[in-house]
Design a protein around this motif. Sequence first.
Motif, PDB file in Angstrom:
ATOM      1  N   PHE A 107      84.322  13.142   8.916  1.00  0.00           N
ATOM      2  CA  PHE A 107      83.809  13.498   9.877  1.00  0.00           C
ATOM      3  C   PHE A 107      84.134  12.506  11.271  1.00  0.00           C
ATOM      4  O   PHE A 107      84.577  13.133  12.298  1.00  0.00           O
ATOM      5  CB  PHE A 107      82.429  13.360   9.995  1.00  0.00           C
ATOM      6  N   LEU A 108      84.136  11.230  10.972  1.00  0.00           N
ATOM      7  CA  LEU A 108      84.552  10.483  11.787  1.00  0.00           C
ATOM      8  C   LEU A 108      86.113  10.650  12.369  1.00  0.00           C
ATOM      9  O   LEU A 108      86.513  10.485  13.419  1.00  0.00           O
ATOM     10  CB  LEU A 108      84.430   8.940  11.515  1.00  0.00           C
ATOM     11  N   LYS A 109      86.986  10.808  11.280  1.00  0.00           N
ATOM     12  CA  LYS A 109      88.463  11.021  11.667  1.00  0.00           C
ATOM     13  C   LYS A 109      88.442  12.424  12.578  1.00  0.00           C
ATOM     14  O   LYS A 109      89.188  12.705  13.562  1.00  0.00           O
ATOM     15  CB  LYS A 109      89.101  11.387  10.326  1.00  0.00           C
ATOM     16  N   ASP A 110      87.529  13.542  12.216  1.00  0.00           N
ATOM     17  CA  ASP A 110      87.463  14.653  13.055  1.00  0.00           C
ATOM     18  C   ASP A 110      86.916  14.222  14.529  1.00  0.00           C
ATOM     19  O   ASP A 110      87.632  14.753  15.473  1.00  0.00           O
ATOM     20  CB  ASP A 110      86.763  15.777  12.436  1.00  0.00           C
ATOM     21  N   THR A 111      85.907  13.554  14.486  1.00  0.00           N
ATOM     22  CA  THR A 111      85.496  13.378  15.865  1.00  0.00           C
ATOM     23  C   THR A 111      86.407  12.167  16.814  1.00  0.00           C
ATOM     24  O   THR A 111      86.414  12.373  18.091  1.00  0.00           O
ATOM     25  CB  THR A 111      84.120  12.762  15.822  1.00  0.00           C
ATOM     26  N   GLU A 112      87.577  11.827  16.462  1.00  0.00           N
ATOM     27  CA  GLU A 112      88.504  10.862  17.083  1.00  0.00           C
ATOM     28  C   GLU A 112      89.206  11.808  17.968  1.00  0.00           C
ATOM     29  O   GLU A 112      89.151  11.215  19.132  1.00  0.00           O
ATOM     30  CB  GLU A 112      89.079  10.253  16.092  1.00  0.00           C
ATOM     31  N   GLY A 113      89.253  13.169  17.684  1.00  0.00           N
ATOM     32  CA  GLY A 113      89.712  14.004  18.394  1.00  0.00           C
ATOM     33  C   GLY A 113      89.057  14.714  19.712  1.00  0.00           C
ATOM     34  O   GLY A 113      89.695  15.354  20.438  1.00  0.00           O
ATOM     35  N   TRP A 114      87.911  14.573  19.607  1.00  0.00           N
ATOM     36  CA  TRP A 114      87.130  15.251  20.473  1.00  0.00           C
ATOM     37  C   TRP A 114      87.066  14.537  22.002  1.00  0.00           C
ATOM     38  O   TRP A 114      87.253  13.497  22.063  1.00  0.00           O
ATOM     39  CB  TRP A 114      85.579  15.179  20.158  1.00  0.00           C
ATOM     40  N   GLN A 154      75.949  14.684  20.789  1.00  0.00           N
ATOM     41  CA  GLN A 154      75.039  13.557  20.914  1.00  0.00           C
ATOM     42  C   GLN A 154      73.617  14.344  21.478  1.00  0.00           C
ATOM     43  O   GLN A 154      72.498  13.858  20.787  1.00  0.00           O
ATOM     44  CB  GLN A 154      75.133  12.408  21.824  1.00  0.00           C
ATOM     45  N   GLU A 155      73.957  15.048  22.134  1.00  0.00           N
ATOM     46  CA  GLU A 155      72.819  15.829  22.814  1.00  0.00           C
ATOM     47  C   GLU A 155      71.852  16.611  21.739  1.00  0.00           C
ATOM     48  O   GLU A 155      70.795  16.823  21.459  1.00  0.00           O
ATOM     49  CB  GLU A 155      72.686  16.652  23.994  1.00  0.00           C
ATOM     50  N   ASP A 156      72.808  17.488  20.809  1.00  0.00           N
ATOM     51  CA  ASP A 156      72.274  18.133  19.563  1.00  0.00           C
ATOM     52  C   ASP A 156      71.332  17.193  18.840  1.00  0.00           C
ATOM     53  O   ASP A 156      70.327  17.731  18.221  1.00  0.00           O
ATOM     54  CB  ASP A 156      73.345  18.887  19.023  1.00  0.00           C
ATOM     55  N   ARG A 208      85.381  14.142  25.561  1.00  0.00           N
ATOM     56  CA  ARG A 208      84.161  13.610  26.274  1.00  0.00           C
ATOM     57  C   ARG A 208      82.827  14.586  26.250  1.00  0.00           C
ATOM     58  O   ARG A 208      81.827  14.373  25.480  1.00  0.00           O
ATOM     59  CB  ARG A 208      84.149  12.781  27.682  1.00  0.00           C
ATOM     60  N   SER A 209      83.253  15.744  26.728  1.00  0.00           N
ATOM     61  CA  SER A 209      82.066  16.976  26.853  1.00  0.00           C
ATOM     62  C   SER A 209      81.720  17.186  25.431  1.00  0.00           C
ATOM     63  O   SER A 209      80.449  17.572  25.019  1.00  0.00           O
ATOM     64  CB  SER A 209      82.835  17.999  27.606  1.00  0.00           C
TER      65      SER A 209
END
Length: 110
Positions: free
Chosen positions: A43-50, A59-61, A52-53
């Motif tokens: 999951f962390l590796k996947d989110t590295e490419g996200w 985070q809001e979810d 800002r929006s």
Amino acid sequence: MIAALKRTLKSAPTPMVRVLRRAWGSLPDEIKYGRPFRDMLAFLKDTEGWDRSRLISFQEDRLRSLVEHCYAHVPYYRRMFDERGLTPRDILQVADLQKLPFLTREIVRR
């Protein structure tokens, strides 16, 4: 497997414990810490490419989910929301947290 290894360590002679600890230290983290670790790492590796929006949306979810859980399962938070005429749907983003009071040590003690 890890539980069996821990039981073995408790009753093993000291030289054997040293060898087992050295072997344990050489294992990759993915093996030592199991599936939850592997899932979180992926999951962390996947989110590295996200961008800002997308991060803010995630985070809001998570915030909305946490607020809903607190309202449903924590009497203090349900009472606090009800006293202010709020529902979990009123907390949609980080800025909305200003609608809620700080939880202080004094409140927790009461």
